[in-house]
Design a protein around this motif. Sequence first.
Motif, PDB file in Angstrom:
ATOM      1  N   VAL A  22      76.032  50.252  31.850  1.00  0.00           N
ATOM      2  CA  VAL A  22      75.763  50.875  30.550  1.00  0.00           C
ATOM      3  C   VAL A  22      74.274  51.185  30.400  1.00  0.00           C
ATOM      4  CG1 VAL A  22      77.767  49.848  29.419  1.00  0.00           C
ATOM      5  CG2 VAL A  22      75.586  48.623  29.404  1.00  0.00           C
ATOM      6  N   GLY A  23      73.593  51.298  31.537  1.00  0.00           N
ATOM      7  CA  GLY A  23      72.188  51.685  31.513  1.00  0.00           C
ATOM      8  C   GLY A  23      72.080  53.186  31.736  1.00  0.00           C
ATOM      9  N   ILE A  24      71.537  53.574  32.882  1.00  0.00           N
ATOM     10  CA  ILE A  24      71.422  54.989  33.236  1.00  0.00           C
ATOM     11  C   ILE A  24      72.499  55.300  34.267  1.00  0.00           C
ATOM     12  CG2 ILE A  24      69.892  56.820  34.040  1.00  0.00           C
ATOM     13  CD1 ILE A  24      68.873  55.376  31.552  1.00  0.00           C
ATOM     14  N   THR A  25      73.347  56.271  33.970  1.00  0.00           N
ATOM     15  CA  THR A  25      74.387  56.654  34.919  1.00  0.00           C
ATOM     16  C   THR A  25      74.195  58.129  35.294  1.00  0.00           C
ATOM     17  OG1 THR A  25      75.968  57.165  33.144  1.00  0.00           O
ATOM     18  CG2 THR A  25      75.972  54.910  34.019  1.00  0.00           C
ATOM     19  N   ARG A  26      75.230  58.730  35.802  1.00  0.00           N
ATOM     20  CA  ARG A  26      75.121  60.123  36.258  1.00  0.00           C
ATOM     21  C   ARG A  26      75.030  61.071  35.067  1.00  0.00           C
ATOM     22  NH1 ARG A  26      79.680  63.032  40.101  1.00  0.00           N
ATOM     23  NH2 ARG A  26      78.875  65.158  39.998  1.00  0.00           N
ATOM     24  N   PRO A  27      74.137  62.057  35.106  1.00  0.00           N
ATOM     25  CA  PRO A  27      74.055  63.033  34.013  1.00  0.00           C
ATOM     26  C   PRO A  27      75.413  63.684  33.760  1.00  0.00           C
ATOM     27  CG  PRO A  27      72.187  63.291  35.501  1.00  0.00           C
ATOM     28  CD  PRO A  27      73.118  62.304  36.149  1.00  0.00           C
ATOM     29  N   GLY A  28      75.789  63.782  32.491  1.00  0.00           N
ATOM     30  CA  GLY A  28      77.072  64.383  32.147  1.00  0.00           C
ATOM     31  C   GLY A  28      78.188  63.377  31.955  1.00  0.00           C
ATOM     32  N   ASP A  29      77.921  62.080  32.241  1.00  0.00           N
ATOM     33  CA  ASP A  29      78.946  61.054  32.062  1.00  0.00           C
ATOM     34  C   ASP A  29      79.252  60.861  30.579  1.00  0.00           C
ATOM     35  OD1 ASP A  29      79.240  60.575  34.735  1.00  0.00           O
ATOM     36  OD2 ASP A  29      78.102  58.703  34.766  1.00  0.00           O
ATOM     37  N   VAL A  30      80.438  60.329  30.313  1.00  0.00           N
ATOM     38  CA  VAL A  30      80.799  59.947  28.949  1.00  0.00           C
ATOM     39  C   VAL A  30      79.831  58.867  28.473  1.00  0.00           C
ATOM     40  CG1 VAL A  30      82.594  58.860  27.524  1.00  0.00           C
ATOM     41  CG2 VAL A  30      83.231  60.529  29.291  1.00  0.00           C
ATOM     42  N   ASP A  31      79.350  58.987  27.236  1.00  0.00           N
ATOM     43  CA  ASP A  31      78.398  58.008  26.707  1.00  0.00           C
ATOM     44  C   ASP A  31      79.016  56.616  26.730  1.00  0.00           C
ATOM     45  OD1 ASP A  31      79.312  57.232  23.657  1.00  0.00           O
ATOM     46  OD2 ASP A  31      79.946  59.249  24.225  1.00  0.00           O
ATOM     47  N   TYR A  32      78.153  55.592  26.897  1.00  0.00           N
ATOM     48  CA  TYR A  32      78.703  54.255  27.090  1.00  0.00           C
ATOM     49  C   TYR A  32      79.317  53.681  25.819  1.00  0.00           C
ATOM     50  CZ  TYR A  32      74.709  51.592  25.066  1.00  0.00           C
ATOM     51  OH  TYR A  32      73.764  51.041  24.234  1.00  0.00           O
ATOM     52  N   PHE A  33      78.923  54.155  24.637  1.00  0.00           N
ATOM     53  CA  PHE A  33      79.527  53.663  23.399  1.00  0.00           C
ATOM     54  C   PHE A  33      81.030  53.965  23.403  1.00  0.00           C
ATOM     55  CE2 PHE A  33      75.108  54.693  22.368  1.00  0.00           C
ATOM     56  CZ  PHE A  33      74.683  53.494  21.840  1.00  0.00           C
ATOM     57  N   THR A  34      81.353  55.203  23.767  1.00  0.00           N
ATOM     58  CA  THR A  34      82.764  55.588  23.853  1.00  0.00           C
ATOM     59  C   THR A  34      83.469  54.814  24.951  1.00  0.00           C
ATOM     60  OG1 THR A  34      82.262  57.824  23.054  1.00  0.00           O
ATOM     61  CG2 THR A  34      84.341  57.534  24.249  1.00  0.00           C
ATOM     62  N   ARG A  35      82.806  54.691  26.096  1.00  0.00           N
ATOM     63  CA  ARG A  35      83.419  53.993  27.224  1.00  0.00           C
ATOM     64  C   ARG A  35      83.728  52.542  26.874  1.00  0.00           C
ATOM     65  NH1 ARG A  35      80.367  53.137  31.520  1.00  0.00           N
ATOM     66  NH2 ARG A  35      78.363  54.002  30.871  1.00  0.00           N
ATOM     67  N   VAL A  36      82.792  51.874  26.226  1.00  0.00           N
ATOM     68  CA  VAL A  36      83.003  50.452  25.920  1.00  0.00           C
ATOM     69  C   VAL A  36      84.169  50.286  24.949  1.00  0.00           C
ATOM     70  CG1 VAL A  36      81.998  48.383  24.896  1.00  0.00           C
ATOM     71  CG2 VAL A  36      80.633  49.804  26.437  1.00  0.00           C
ATOM     72  N   ARG A  37      84.283  51.161  23.975  1.00  0.00           N
ATOM     73  CA  ARG A  37      85.433  51.077  23.063  1.00  0.00           C
ATOM     74  C   ARG A  37      86.741  51.252  23.829  1.00  0.00           C
ATOM     75  NH1 ARG A  37      81.900  54.227  19.800  1.00  0.00           N
ATOM     76  NH2 ARG A  37      83.100  56.120  20.231  1.00  0.00           N
ATOM     77  N   CYS A  38      86.717  52.132  24.836  1.00  0.00           N
ATOM     78  CA  CYS A  38      87.910  52.312  25.677  1.00  0.00           C
ATOM     79  C   CYS A  38      88.174  51.073  26.530  1.00  0.00           C
ATOM     80  CB  CYS A  38      87.747  53.545  26.577  1.00  0.00           C
ATOM     81  SG  CYS A  38      87.789  55.124  25.703  1.00  0.00           S
ATOM     82  N   TYR A  39      87.105  50.459  27.090  1.00  0.00           N
ATOM     83  CA  TYR A  39      87.284  49.251  27.894  1.00  0.00           C
ATOM     84  C   TYR A  39      87.892  48.125  27.053  1.00  0.00           C
ATOM     85  CZ  TYR A  39      83.864  51.543  31.018  1.00  0.00           C
ATOM     86  OH  TYR A  39      83.194  52.411  31.822  1.00  0.00           O
TER      87      TYR A  39
END
Length: 462
Positions: free
Chosen positions: A230-247
């Motif tokens: 949830v730090g720096i990932t690939r440009p264009g990735d889904v934002d981590y806020f959305t990802r964490v809610r999905c996780y």
Amino acid sequence: MPTHNHLVPPHGGELVDLSVGEERAAELKAQSRHFPSWDLTARQVCDLELLLSGGFSPLRGFMTKADYESVCYSLRLTTGILWPMPITLDVSERFAKSLKSKSSKIALRDGEGVMLAVLNVEEVWQPDRKVEAAEVFGTTSSVHPGVDYLLNKGNRWYLGGTIEGLRLPSFYDFKSLRSTPAELRAEFARLGWRRVVAFQTRNPMHRAHVELTFRAAKQVEASLLIHPAVGITRPGDVDYFTRVRCYQLILAKFPAGTAKLSLLSLAMRMGGPREAIWHALIRKNHGCSHLIVGRDHAGPGKDENGNPFYEPYEAQDLFRKYEAEIGVRMVPFQAMVYVEDKDKYLPEDEVPADARVLNVSGTELRQRLNEGRDIPGWFTYSDVAQELRRSFPPRHKQGVTIFFSGLSGAGKSTIANVLLIKFLETGGRPVTLLDGDLVRQHLSSELGFSKEHRDINIRRIG
């Protein structure tokens, strides 16, 4: 620092903790008024956090030139310990030349000016960043995100030296899900977990990921740690806020007590094979005994000619070469695909030759979200799809701003009013019209048309 003997030992044998005691912290804070300060970038904050907490054990600071070069060329520190990724502090030339090697202390500060640590500078040098790119990433193409940072975005000088930590970076989101290596090891001990398989991800998880992780944990008889970057990932990735809610929704799909979610503030380099080893060492420090390594692990996609930077299973091959030294067992997996006539997911190497395979690519998923189309139930769970739609509403529900500019009397207001009426006639969304003349009349009547006054008027509209 306790490491809990029933868990895999940290890399190098000791879980590093770079935080200083209260007395030393007070001393450094008092002295820091005389230190030069460096405001850390988002990537540097991620690296510093994992240095301070021991996530990067056995490192005790940003690498000096000898360690840096050894890692670039041989995947080892000068001590001989395996380490695949350079961890350096890049600074501007002006700042670098203002320092004296082995005699400077630097206050490392976050974006709000809070001092997180002090760097005891041991070395200042200018690296050959193209050589670094070629050795670490196997390419000098700026299409590769890691190379792009090195050659186009990062600073040109490096500082190396040990670190004294005052505090970890502050986070205000998902605080209960952010655990240091020591905290996660203690939690594993509390749960009675001895074998833990980690799943590294930077994307939302869908049915294929659940099947893959469930199979992996069952195969090695281990508990599962979902450990997304949830730090720096690939440009264009889904934002981590959305990802964490999905996780958090995905976690409920596993049997109770078999899986845990924890967030990792990792600045990914998208380094493919080297990064897979790096990911394993970081998870080893967090107490994990196994790491799932799938197809194109930490891959950055394709180059400017449409060719992949790394072969699909190149990361597995390199991991296998160093597995004994890594100290973490690899759980290799093929890509998981949906077999329609069996109504289940299988590794692609287990799919019958005549079976019909279905897939939704990342591009297609974005298109479906953008157009408001259904997301197949065989692809993801309904609650995950709903969460994605909250963050990525279809185009007709997204906001849009239309600007009309031109000379006085050119027809801007007339065209804007016509468009307003047509939008209202069509319906489906609220519409607001801001007319520059009316704004000036009611909000900025005292302003003229100088550059300064025009800027003030624009700021007021904003």
